[in-house]
Design a protein around this motif. Structure first.
Motif, mmCIF file in Angstrom:
data_model
loop_
_atom_site.group_PDB
_atom_site.id
_atom_site.type_symbol
_atom_site.label_atom_id
_atom_site.label_comp_id
_atom_site.label_asym_id
_atom_site.label_seq_id
_atom_site.Cartn_x
_atom_site.Cartn_y
_atom_site.Cartn_z
ATOM 1 N N ARG A 401 0.683 -1.262 -0.043
ATOM 2 C CA ARG A 401 -0.163 0.061 -0.125
ATOM 3 C C ARG A 401 0.755 1.378 0.178
ATOM 4 O O ARG A 401 0.667 2.421 -0.685
ATOM 5 C CB ARG A 401 -0.708 -0.054 1.225
ATOM 6 C CG ARG A 401 -2.100 1.037 1.256
ATOM 7 C CD ARG A 401 -2.768 0.924 -0.075
ATOM 8 N NE ARG A 401 -3.993 1.723 -0.039
ATOM 9 C CZ ARG A 401 -4.812 1.893 -0.621
ATOM 10 N NH1 ARG A 401 -4.537 1.605 -2.064
ATOM 11 N NH2 ARG A 401 -5.971 2.629 -0.623
ATOM 12 N N GLU A 404 1.952 1.779 -3.624
ATOM 13 C CA GLU A 404 0.761 2.428 -4.486
ATOM 14 C C GLU A 404 0.732 3.648 -4.097
ATOM 15 O O GLU A 404 0.418 4.549 -5.001
ATOM 16 C CB GLU A 404 -0.490 1.622 -3.804
ATOM 17 C CG GLU A 404 -0.625 0.038 -4.215
ATOM 18 C CD GLU A 404 -1.703 -0.673 -3.669
ATOM 19 O OE1 GLU A 404 -2.545 0.006 -3.235
ATOM 20 O OE2 GLU A 404 -1.682 -1.765 -3.879
ATOM 21 N N GLU A 407 3.067 5.929 -5.768
ATOM 22 C CA GLU A 407 2.998 5.747 -7.479
ATOM 23 C C GLU A 407 1.843 6.745 -7.894
ATOM 24 O O GLU A 407 1.965 7.489 -8.764
ATOM 25 C CB GLU A 407 2.634 4.316 -7.710
ATOM 26 C CG GLU A 407 2.534 4.096 -9.218
ATOM 27 C CD GLU A 407 2.498 2.609 -9.820
ATOM 28 O OE1 GLU A 407 1.809 2.629 -10.892
ATOM 29 O OE2 GLU A 407 2.745 1.688 -8.798
ATOM 30 N N LEU A 408 0.834 6.571 -6.959
ATOM 31 C CA LEU A 408 -0.324 7.453 -7.439
ATOM 32 C C LEU A 408 -0.002 9.005 -7.347
ATOM 33 O O LEU A 408 -0.317 9.633 -8.225
ATOM 34 C CB LEU A 408 -1.711 7.088 -6.718
ATOM 35 C CG LEU A 408 -2.836 8.078 -7.022
ATOM 36 C CD1 LEU A 408 -3.221 7.683 -8.505
ATOM 37 C CD2 LEU A 408 -4.090 7.674 -5.947
ATOM 38 N N GLY A 459 -10.493 5.829 -11.512
ATOM 39 C CA GLY A 459 -9.042 5.318 -11.311
ATOM 40 C C GLY A 459 -8.848 5.647 -9.674
ATOM 41 O O GLY A 459 -8.310 4.616 -8.924
ATOM 42 N N PHE A 463 -8.176 2.960 -6.841
ATOM 43 C CA PHE A 463 -7.140 3.011 -5.828
ATOM 44 C C PHE A 463 -7.542 2.800 -4.294
ATOM 45 O O PHE A 463 -6.980 2.330 -3.516
ATOM 46 C CB PHE A 463 -6.479 4.524 -5.935
ATOM 47 C CG PHE A 463 -5.500 4.829 -4.821
ATOM 48 C CD1 PHE A 463 -4.378 4.381 -4.533
ATOM 49 C CD2 PHE A 463 -5.861 5.734 -3.954
ATOM 50 C CE1 PHE A 463 -3.631 4.618 -3.674
ATOM 51 C CE2 PHE A 463 -5.390 6.160 -3.012
ATOM 52 C CZ PHE A 463 -3.931 5.596 -3.027
ATOM 53 N N ALA A 471 -11.309 -2.556 -11.264
ATOM 54 C CA ALA A 471 -10.121 -2.377 -11.977
ATOM 55 C C ALA A 471 -10.052 -2.869 -13.411
ATOM 56 O O ALA A 471 -9.514 -2.484 -14.328
ATOM 57 C CB ALA A 471 -9.079 -3.135 -11.192
ATOM 58 N N SER A 527 -3.580 2.920 -11.665
ATOM 59 C CA SER A 527 -3.972 2.070 -10.485
ATOM 60 C C SER A 527 -4.881 0.653 -10.669
ATOM 61 O O SER A 527 -4.606 -0.236 -9.890
ATOM 62 C CB SER A 527 -5.048 2.940 -9.512
ATOM 63 O OG SER A 527 -6.063 3.371 -10.493
ATOM 64 N N VAL A 530 -1.899 -2.133 -10.616
ATOM 65 C CA VAL A 530 -1.793 -2.488 -9.310
ATOM 66 C C VAL A 530 -2.643 -3.517 -8.573
ATOM 67 O O VAL A 530 -2.268 -4.404 -7.977
ATOM 68 C CB VAL A 530 -1.228 -1.076 -8.585
ATOM 69 C CG1 VAL A 530 -1.154 -1.334 -6.980
ATOM 70 C CG2 VAL A 530 -0.324 -0.311 -9.189
#
Length: 548
Positions: A401, A404, A407-408, A459, A463, A471, A527, A530
């Motif tokens: 997490r 994630e 990255e976002l 998105g 997330f 997704a 996302s 992921v």
């Protein structure tokens, strides 16, 4: 000297055991505790009961105060129910003091043994963290026994007798000493249990013990207020209200101290039990009497600590509570909320960009650039906040997490930069060169823009929820967007073939905007990969376990 060191080390062990229990509970059930507190925020009695339960679980009213002040600082809870929870936390502390004075000597070695076994064998799992909690509980019980053993020879020391003889029942002086006990031990629970031990050993009288107990409660309020110094004014009001309630409790006891001590003395209880019984009675009655006044106290605290005006012009993080960094699950939840806030800013920027595409509006252009500065500021805040999260204590799921969120946040920051560059291109063509899109071209860009905004929102939802079906839907929308983008590019080339003047003048800009929207769409849909990768890895692991 050795006896005093033994007593101090026993107190330190008690504090350390309390810390281990608190941190272990928050790591395993931190997010659940947040849900319990927030779910009952609208109902004062239920908020009061929730404060009792959470404090009894984490063994510390200070830990509850950290959670509640964090909620209020982030705007997730109003001040009034937060004060009700804090009153419940005081009762929870008194209940735990009563439980810990029972004869639990047989339980301490068992808890420590089982806790060490589970913690060392399954350190990064929930069972391992619960083993950590068991170790902490065992240490607390052991520390209480050591305190009693260390305090016994102290009663024979003449200097110590003289020192405590100076406490003659002056409630204000005794309360001051009790507050210092709580501040030094960083726990009102430890201060109250030490007071009970000293009373049981005959070192202090019951009136003095009453003053020390009341002072210990005030000391915990001071601790919470000092800890909240990093919070917004909204969060500090919670600690201030709790402290004021404890000071009011002191004023209420002053006129009835002597008859109260005589009444308690009439019970056929041991002195230590009288101290613990008074602590429970005092906190229970005080908090129940104060509960109806929390609305008035909230208004008074708002008057004492008004909101500070923010004249910086740049957005500031709302959810990145530094006090939650010691509990990674809470810190990650805070970072998620702040990252979603960046997503909302990107959504607003896209809306302003559409207005600029339709008609050059200087006000919208200035607002879009200001929003990009806000995105940069919040991205930096999230990045620095996550850098402070202790990675070594993160579970595998929390580590994923953490990645994630980073990255976002990076993708959204890049999206903000792309949108600002798109604005510059549009202004150069429409303002400097006096060119405008054809009706067909503007309609195509508008429809693609609408699809882009829908994918951004989907998105962000993926997330947040990590739903695999959503997704997959996002990936389908990404493919649809790419097909639509190619179709619109071909349509534009067709208009060039038919010698449409406006299309010729804005041809380069039109194709560049479509390419920019394609890049934005890829960032917004990342996302989905992921979530699906995590799901496929989990499914594979489950299949392997089943195959074995």
């Amino acid at each position: 000297m050795l006896t005093l060191l033994n007593l101090l080390s026993a107190i330190a062990l008690l504090i350390w055991g309390t810390h281990i229990v608190r941190s272990g509970i928050l790591r395993v059930y931190g997010s659940h505790l947040r849900n319990v507190l927030s779910r009952h925020a609208d109902n004062r009695p239920l908020a009061f009961v929730a404060g009792i339960g959470v404090t009894a679980l984490v063994q510390s009213s200070n830990a509850t105060a950290l959670l509640v002040t964090s909620f209020v600082s982030q705007g997730l809870m109003a001040l009034t129910p937060a004060l009700a929870i804090m009153l419940g936390a005081d009762v929870g502390t008194a209940l735990m003091a009563r439980v810990l004075t029972l004869d639990l000597s047989w339980l301490s070695p068992l808890l420590i043994f089982l806790g060490v076994v589970f913690f060392l064998s399954r350190k990064q799992t929930r069972a391992g963290q619960l083993g950590r909690v068991a170790i902490g509980l065992g240490l607390i019980i052991l520390a209480l026994e050591l305190i009693v053993a260390a305090a016994t020879p102290i009663t024979q020391a003449q200097g110590i007798k003289v020192l405590f003889a100076s406490l003659t029942g002056d409630l204000l002086l005794d309360a001051l000493v009790g507050a210092l006990f709580a501040l030094i031990s960083y726990s009102s629970l430890a201060a109250v249990l030490l007071t009970a031990t000293l009373t049981g050993a005959g070192l202090i009288s019951l009136p003095v013990a009453i003053g020390l107990v009341i002072g210990a409660n005030i000391g915990s309020g001071l601790l919470a207020f000092l800890t909240s110094s990093l919070q917004t004014p909204a969060g500090r009001r919670v600690a201030l209200g709790s402290l004021l309630y404890k000071l009011i409790g002191l004023l209420l006891v002053i006129p009835v101290l002597d008859p109260l001590a005589s009444w308690l003395d009439s019970f056929d209880w041991r002195p230590a039990e009288l101290v613990i019984g008074f602590h429970l009675l005092y906190n229970g009655l005080r908090c129940l009497l104060m509960l109806p006044s929390i609305g008035l106290m909230a208004r008074f605290c708002n008057w004492l600590l008004p909101d500070r005006a923010d004249d910086s012009g740049v957005a500031r993080a709302r959810h990145l509570d530094p006090t939650a960094l010691a509990t990674p699950s809470l810190a990650l939840a805070n970072a998620v909320r702040e990252t979603l806030r960046i997503g909302d800013l990107i959504d607003t920027m896209l809306g302003h960009l559409l207005e600029v595409l339709r008609d050059s509006q200087p006000a919208q252009s200035r607002e879009l650039r200001r929003l990009d500065d806000d995105v940069e500021a919040l991205y930096s805040a999230v990045k620095l906040y996550l850098a402070q999260v202790p990675r070594e204590v993160l579970s595998e799921q929390d580590s994923r997490r953490w990645a994630e969120i980073i990255e976002l946040a990076v993708n959204l920051k890049q999206a903000g930069s792309i949108i600002e560059r798109m604005l510059g291109k549009v202004q150069d063509q429409k303002t400097a060169q006096r060119h405008s899109f054809s009706d067909s071209g503007l309609e195509e860009l508008t429809s693609l823009h609408a699809h882009l905004m829908a994918n951004l929102r989907l998105g962000l939802s993926v997330f947040l929820s990590a739903d695999t079906e959503s997704a997959r839907q996002l990936l389908r929308e990404k493919r649809r967007f790419r097909a639509r983008e190619r179709h619109l590019a071909h349509a534009h080339v067709g208009r060039l073939h038919h010698q449409v003047l406006q299309s010729i003048e804005t041809s380069s800009l039109h194709l560049e905007l479509i390419a920019d929207m394609k890049r934005l769409n890829s960032l917004f849909c990342a996302s989905a990969y992921v979530v699906l990768e995590a799901w496929e890895t989990g499914a594979l692991s489950a299949g392997e376990v089943g195959g074995e």
